[in-house]
Design a protein around this motif. Structure first.
Motif, PDB file in Angstrom:
ATOM      1  N   THR A  84       0.539  -5.486 -11.811  1.00 12.83           N
ATOM      2  CA  THR A  84       1.965  -5.178 -11.705  1.00 12.83           C
ATOM      3  C   THR A  84       2.555  -5.576 -10.351  1.00 12.83           C
ATOM      4  OG1 THR A  84       1.363  -2.924 -11.028  1.00 12.83           O
ATOM      5  CG2 THR A  84       1.865  -3.276 -13.350  1.00 12.83           C
ATOM      6  N   ILE A  85       1.690  -5.850  -9.373  1.00 12.05           N
ATOM      7  CA  ILE A  85       2.193  -6.274  -8.063  1.00 12.05           C
ATOM      8  C   ILE A  85       2.913  -7.611  -8.179  1.00 12.05           C
ATOM      9  CG2 ILE A  85       0.193  -7.613  -7.239  1.00 12.05           C
ATOM     10  CD1 ILE A  85       0.459  -6.080  -4.577  1.00 12.05           C
ATOM     11  N   SER A  86       2.577  -8.373  -9.224  1.00 15.16           N
ATOM     12  CA  SER A  86       3.218  -9.674  -9.442  1.00 15.16           C
ATOM     13  C   SER A  86       4.682  -9.544  -9.843  1.00 15.16           C
ATOM     14  CB  SER A  86       2.462 -10.459 -10.515  1.00 15.16           C
ATOM     15  OG  SER A  86       1.121 -10.669 -10.139  1.00 15.16           O
ATOM     16  N   SER A  87       5.100  -8.353 -10.264  1.00 14.17           N
ATOM     17  CA  SER A  87       6.484  -8.158 -10.708  1.00 14.17           C
ATOM     18  C   SER A  87       7.421  -7.810  -9.557  1.00 14.17           C
ATOM     19  CB  SER A  87       6.544  -7.051 -11.774  1.00 14.17           C
ATOM     20  OG  SER A  87       6.170  -5.796 -11.217  1.00 14.17           O
ATOM     21  N   LEU A  88       6.901  -7.713  -8.330  1.00 15.64           N
ATOM     22  CA  LEU A  88       7.739  -7.395  -7.172  1.00 15.64           C
ATOM     23  C   LEU A  88       8.440  -8.664  -6.711  1.00 15.64           C
ATOM     24  CD1 LEU A  88       5.260  -5.071  -5.235  1.00 15.64           C
ATOM     25  CD2 LEU A  88       7.097  -4.410  -6.784  1.00 15.64           C
ATOM     26  N   THR A  89       9.575  -8.959  -7.314  1.00 14.09           N
ATOM     27  CA  THR A  89      10.253 -10.234  -7.096  1.00 14.09           C
ATOM     28  C   THR A  89      10.866 -10.380  -5.712  1.00 14.09           C
ATOM     29  OG1 THR A  89      12.232  -9.289  -8.135  1.00 14.09           O
ATOM     30  CG2 THR A  89      10.748 -10.549  -9.537  1.00 14.09           C
ATOM     31  N   PHE A  90      11.096  -9.276  -4.986  1.00 11.66           N
ATOM     32  CA  PHE A  90      11.676  -9.356  -3.651  1.00 11.66           C
ATOM     33  C   PHE A  90      10.612  -9.354  -2.555  1.00 11.66           C
ATOM     34  CE2 PHE A  90      15.283  -7.488  -6.036  1.00 11.66           C
ATOM     35  CZ  PHE A  90      16.248  -8.442  -5.715  1.00 11.66           C
ATOM     36  N   LEU A  91       9.354  -9.232  -2.936  1.00 13.18           N
ATOM     37  CA  LEU A  91       8.278  -9.137  -1.957  1.00 13.18           C
ATOM     38  C   LEU A  91       8.154 -10.425  -1.156  1.00 13.18           C
ATOM     39  CD1 LEU A  91       6.126  -7.004  -1.187  1.00 13.18           C
ATOM     40  CD2 LEU A  91       4.524  -8.277  -2.626  1.00 13.18           C
ATOM     41  N   SER A  92       8.224 -10.309   0.172  1.00 11.72           N
ATOM     42  CA  SER A  92       8.111 -11.479   1.045  1.00 11.72           C
ATOM     43  C   SER A  92       7.032 -11.323   2.110  1.00 11.72           C
ATOM     44  CB  SER A  92       9.458 -11.768   1.719  1.00 11.72           C
ATOM     45  OG  SER A  92       9.893 -10.654   2.492  1.00 11.72           O
ATOM     46  N   HIS A  93       6.445 -10.138   2.207  1.00 15.28           N
ATOM     47  CA  HIS A  93       5.361  -9.912   3.173  1.00 15.28           C
ATOM     48  C   HIS A  93       4.343  -8.972   2.536  1.00 15.28           C
ATOM     49  CE1 HIS A  93       3.433  -9.651   7.128  1.00 15.28           C
ATOM     50  NE2 HIS A  93       3.261  -8.362   6.865  1.00 15.28           N
ATOM     51  N   LEU A  94       3.092  -9.444   2.442  1.00 14.42           N
ATOM     52  CA  LEU A  94       2.031  -8.682   1.794  1.00 14.42           C
ATOM     53  C   LEU A  94       0.772  -8.757   2.641  1.00 14.42           C
ATOM     54  CD1 LEU A  94       0.843  -7.188  -0.722  1.00 14.42           C
ATOM     55  CD2 LEU A  94       0.289  -9.453  -1.640  1.00 14.42           C
ATOM     56  N   ASN A  95       0.113  -7.610   2.831  1.00  9.83           N
ATOM     57  CA  ASN A  95      -1.155  -7.587   3.562  1.00  9.83           C
ATOM     58  C   ASN A  95      -2.069  -6.537   2.940  1.00  9.83           C
ATOM     59  OD1 ASN A  95      -3.264  -7.759   5.356  1.00  9.83           O
ATOM     60  ND2 ASN A  95      -2.006  -7.597   7.191  1.00  9.83           N
ATOM     61  N   LEU A  96      -3.133  -7.022   2.296  1.00 11.31           N
ATOM     62  CA  LEU A  96      -4.121  -6.142   1.674  1.00 11.31           C
ATOM     63  C   LEU A  96      -5.498  -6.343   2.302  1.00 11.31           C
ATOM     64  CD1 LEU A  96      -3.133  -6.606  -2.096  1.00 11.31           C
ATOM     65  CD2 LEU A  96      -2.382  -4.812  -0.529  1.00 11.31           C
ATOM     66  N   SER A  97      -5.537  -6.918   3.468  1.00 11.46           N
ATOM     67  CA  SER A  97      -6.801  -7.292   4.097  1.00 11.46           C
ATOM     68  C   SER A  97      -7.599  -6.079   4.558  1.00 11.46           C
ATOM     69  CB  SER A  97      -6.531  -8.218   5.282  1.00 11.46           C
ATOM     70  OG  SER A  97      -5.762  -7.556   6.278  1.00 11.46           O
ATOM     71  N   HIS A  98      -8.925  -6.295   4.673  1.00  8.54           N
ATOM     72  CA  HIS A  98      -9.856  -5.307   5.225  1.00  8.54           C
ATOM     73  C   HIS A  98      -9.814  -3.976   4.470  1.00  8.54           C
ATOM     74  CE1 HIS A  98     -10.750  -8.030   8.531  1.00  8.54           C
ATOM     75  NE2 HIS A  98      -9.448  -8.219   8.661  1.00  8.54           N
ATOM     76  N   ASN A  99     -10.104  -4.082   3.188  1.00  8.64           N
ATOM     77  CA  ASN A  99     -10.311  -2.916   2.339  1.00  8.64           C
ATOM     78  C   ASN A  99     -11.608  -3.130   1.562  1.00  8.64           C
ATOM     79  OD1 ASN A  99      -7.956  -0.852   2.306  1.00  8.64           O
ATOM     80  ND2 ASN A  99      -6.885  -2.824   2.357  1.00  8.64           N
ATOM     81  N   ASN A 100     -11.776  -2.426   0.469  1.00 11.92           N
ATOM     82  CA  ASN A 100     -12.938  -2.630  -0.407  1.00 11.92           C
ATOM     83  C   ASN A 100     -12.487  -3.067  -1.795  1.00 11.92           C
ATOM     84  OD1 ASN A 100     -14.843  -1.713   1.592  1.00 11.92           O
ATOM     85  ND2 ASN A 100     -14.184   0.384   1.151  1.00 11.92           N
ATOM     86  N   LEU A 101     -11.444  -3.873  -1.837  1.00 11.89           N
ATOM     87  CA  LEU A 101     -10.884  -4.315  -3.110  1.00 11.89           C
ATOM     88  C   LEU A 101     -11.815  -5.319  -3.779  1.00 11.89           C
ATOM     89  CD1 LEU A 101      -7.179  -4.768  -1.942  1.00 11.89           C
ATOM     90  CD2 LEU A 101      -8.142  -2.843  -3.218  1.00 11.89           C
TER      91      LEU A 101
END
Length: 207
Positions: A84-101
């Protein structure tokens, strides 16, 4: 108040009431991300980085349709990145680094645009279980290239642009011919004195 958003620091004074962000980074927070977060539909920035958050990223993250910045880096979040993160049409900055994904990285035009702007896969780095583009390994363990639809889209746009340029070239040529033709011959047809003078001029040089 100083607010960090989209990787930059801004200072707000008289317009602070217009800021629609939550920044709880670097606060030693623990536990799961609250279930009520996705109900803040007017939220523009969510920064929970550099804490000790655990659990999964909620599937309802896509409800934050006005979200422009999402930073969940440097926590202990696990599980897959919700599609569902793909539906965030206004998203211009994303950082999911350094987790256990783990699991496959969702693909969409919006996510791809963010990656192209950053020119790197750093927004997913530090998650050994993640696979798929733009990381160097896909989910079967082999190297991959950027998705084919990206190149096709670029080539298609380029071809459409060339076709439109050629179309306007021909339209301009036809319009120029029509205007030039009637500017000369239309005047001679409707102005008898000019027509007589023109043919006298031709007769003079022919003789």
């Amino acid at each position: 108040m100083e607010v960090v958003t989209k990787g930059r620091e801004f200072e707000y004074t008289s317009t602070l009431h217009l800021v629609n962000s939550i920044d709880l980074s670097c606060n030693h927070l623990s536990g799961k991300i609250p279930d009520g977060i996705p109900r803040l539909v007017g939220l523009g920035t969510l920064n929970l980085s550099m804490n000790h958050l655990t659990g999964k990223i909620t599937e309802k993250i896509g409800d934050l349709q006005n979200l422009e910045t999402l930073d969940l880096s440097r926590n202990q979040l696990c599980g897959e990145i919700p599609p569902t993160i793909s539906s965030l049409t206004f998203l211009s900055h994303l950082n999911l680094s350094h987790n256990n994904l783990s699991g496959k990285i969702p693909l969409s035009t919006q996510i791809q645009t963010i990656i192209d702007c950053d020119a790197s896969s750093s927004i997913y780095s530090g998650n050994s279980g993640l696979c798929g583009w733009p990381l160097p390994n896909n989910c079967s363990g082999t190297n991959i290239s950027p998705p084919a639809y990206d190149d096709g889209k670029v080539d298609g746009d380029h071809q459409n642009e060339e076709w439109m340029d050629m179309l306007w070239f021909y339209i301009g040529g036809v319009m120029g011919f029509i205007v030039g033709f009637w500017a000369v011959w239309g005047t001679l047809i409707f102005k008898k004195s000019w027509r007589i003078a023109y043919f006298r001029f031709l007769s003079y040089y022919i003789e």
